[in-house]
Motif scaffolding. Structure first.
Motif, mmCIF file in Angstrom:
data_model
loop_
_atom_site.group_PDB
_atom_site.id
_atom_site.type_symbol
_atom_site.label_atom_id
_atom_site.label_comp_id
_atom_site.label_asym_id
_atom_site.label_seq_id
_atom_site.Cartn_x
_atom_site.Cartn_y
_atom_site.Cartn_z
ATOM 1 N N VAL A 7 86.458 59.321 58.896
ATOM 2 C CA VAL A 7 86.015 58.513 60.202
ATOM 3 C C VAL A 7 86.973 57.373 60.165
ATOM 4 O O VAL A 7 86.846 56.653 59.292
ATOM 5 C CB VAL A 7 84.422 58.039 60.022
ATOM 6 C CG1 VAL A 7 84.288 57.267 61.333
ATOM 7 C CG2 VAL A 7 83.866 59.462 60.031
ATOM 8 N N PHE A 10 83.345 54.681 64.972
ATOM 9 C CA PHE A 10 81.884 54.936 65.251
ATOM 10 C C PHE A 10 81.516 54.944 66.577
ATOM 11 O O PHE A 10 82.130 54.489 67.524
ATOM 12 C CB PHE A 10 81.290 54.154 64.395
ATOM 13 C CG PHE A 10 81.346 53.998 62.855
ATOM 14 C CD1 PHE A 10 80.585 55.194 62.117
ATOM 15 C CD2 PHE A 10 82.023 53.201 62.292
ATOM 16 C CE1 PHE A 10 80.718 55.190 60.841
ATOM 17 C CE2 PHE A 10 82.163 53.445 60.775
ATOM 18 C CZ PHE A 10 81.834 54.454 60.145
ATOM 19 N N TYR A 166 83.624 57.791 54.609
ATOM 20 C CA TYR A 166 82.627 58.022 55.531
ATOM 21 C C TYR A 166 83.481 59.225 56.208
ATOM 22 O O TYR A 166 84.656 59.103 56.515
ATOM 23 C CB TYR A 166 82.441 57.032 56.575
ATOM 24 C CG TYR A 166 81.445 56.055 56.270
ATOM 25 C CD1 TYR A 166 80.375 55.983 56.522
ATOM 26 C CD2 TYR A 166 82.135 54.888 55.657
ATOM 27 C CE1 TYR A 166 79.172 55.195 56.023
ATOM 28 C CE2 TYR A 166 81.010 54.129 54.901
ATOM 29 C CZ TYR A 166 79.772 54.106 55.226
ATOM 30 O OH TYR A 166 79.126 53.279 54.894
ATOM 31 N N CYS A 167 82.853 60.506 56.406
ATOM 32 C CA CYS A 167 83.592 61.745 57.059
ATOM 33 C C CYS A 167 82.872 62.458 57.887
ATOM 34 O O CYS A 167 81.289 62.226 57.896
ATOM 35 C CB CYS A 167 84.229 62.561 56.208
ATOM 36 S SG CYS A 167 82.777 62.829 54.552
ATOM 37 N N SER A 169 80.408 63.232 60.677
ATOM 38 C CA SER A 169 79.530 62.319 61.448
ATOM 39 C C SER A 169 80.030 60.909 61.786
ATOM 40 O O SER A 169 80.100 60.418 60.722
ATOM 41 C CB SER A 169 78.013 62.604 61.236
ATOM 42 O OG SER A 169 77.339 61.975 62.183
ATOM 43 N N ASN A 170 80.026 60.611 62.901
ATOM 44 C CA ASN A 170 80.216 59.089 63.263
ATOM 45 C C ASN A 170 79.447 58.502 64.242
ATOM 46 O O ASN A 170 79.784 57.311 64.850
ATOM 47 C CB ASN A 170 81.782 58.837 63.736
ATOM 48 C CG ASN A 170 82.073 59.575 64.919
ATOM 49 O OD1 ASN A 170 81.459 60.279 65.530
ATOM 50 N ND2 ASN A 170 83.129 59.142 65.664
#
Length: 311
Positions: A7, A10, A166-167, A169-170
């Motif tokens: 990510v 967002f 973080y990967c 889903s954002n």
């Protein structure tokens, strides 16, 4: 091993359960935000321009106005941007910055209210020694301590939150980047960050509330010993504005934490009260019943009118 997409940005999904109300909310929050900026700038101008307001109480009030300007500006401009139809995307660095300043200024507010309670305690319980105890150096150290403590608090929470990967889903299910909304998107175990953030925020709030309670207990005992009714009223009036501000700041938070299963909409409304309504109300609370502030503001407007007439 399964491939993951890292990510880099967002998407803020906005205030829960408000689909179709974007235009109305934009005008409502724009007016509240404008009032917040105007009110706090006026308070700062009055304090800086009037020598009568160069006292410890107004020194801390000036710090509170700076905090209110920054705290509301951390989340509201981005929210107004996507309510007006612009992109809901926020960069990874922008999200981290927003979370840092939200907790930095939020923690600073909590410490600042505690320092202001101590200031009122000294003013009521030790009036003859007030200016000796609350000298310029002490005021500077207390104010600097609140900002530095808030900074340390925010660095701990932000580093714990964003050191996680973080990967995939954002989509942040909220209108700004806060820890409860961002942490579930992490690819690894986030239990440590959750425990530390909950404990850190909870301890800071409880300790500050306890110190405020102790200060006002001592103030109440001192006021009860004043024999004249006029003296008691004068002493109470110096604390009423600060007590009202504390109720506005802590009241909504206490209400939501007493709910066993608070709805997302209720949580957003409570957060909005803290982020926008309380910073807007503080200038009104501290100016409407304060003759010195009203006099300083009146003097500023009179000087402004005279300058315009001379031109």
């Amino acid at each position: 091993m399964r491939n993951h997409t890292v990510v880099t940005e967002f998407i803020l999904l906005g205030i829960p359960q408000t689909e179709g109300l974007e235009t109305a909310l934009f005008f409502l929050f724009s007016s509240l935000y404008s009032s917040t900026l105007l009110g706090n700038v006026l308070i700062l101008t009055a304090i800086l321009s009037s020598s009568r307001l160069h006292t410890p109480m107004y020194y801390f009030l000036g710090n509170l106005s700076i905090f209110d300007l920054g705290f509301s500006s951390t989340t509201v401009p981005k929210m107004l941007s996507y309510l007006s139809g612009q992109s809901q995307v926020i960069s990874f660095q922008g999200c981290a910055t927003q979370l840092f300043f939200y907790h930095f200024l939020g923690c600073t507010e909590t410490f600042l209210y505690t320092v202001m309670a101590y200031d009122r305690f000294v003013a009521i319980c030790y009036p003859l020694r007030y200016m000796v105890i609350m000298n310029h150096r002490v005021c500077f150290v207390l104010a600097t301590g609140t900002w530095m403590s808030g900074c340390v608090h925010a660095i701990i929470l932000t580093s714990l939150t964003f050191k996680l990967p973080y990967c995939d889903s954002n989509q942040v299910s909220y209108y700004f980047c806060d820890i409860p909304a961002v942490l579930p998107l992490a690819c690894e175990d986030n239990s440590l960050a959750q425990r530390v953030s909950f404990t850190n925020v909870g301890l800071v709030s409880l300790i500050c509330l306890f110190l405020i309670f102790v200060s006002y207990t001592r103030i109440g005992i001192s006021i009860s010993k004043i024999r004249s009714t006029e003296g008691r009223q004068r002493a109470f009036s110096t604390c009423s504005a600060h007590l009202t501000a504390i109720l506005c700041a802590y009241g909504p938070v206490i209400i939501i934490y007493l709910q066993p299963n608070p709805s997302p909409l209720l949580g957003a409304v409570i957060q909005m009260l803290n982020n926008l309504v309380t910073p807007m109300l503080n200038p009104l609370i501290y100016s409407l019943r304060n003759k010195d502030v009203k006099s300083a503001l009146r003097h500023i407007f009179l000087k402004r009118n005279l300058a315009l007439r001379n031109e």
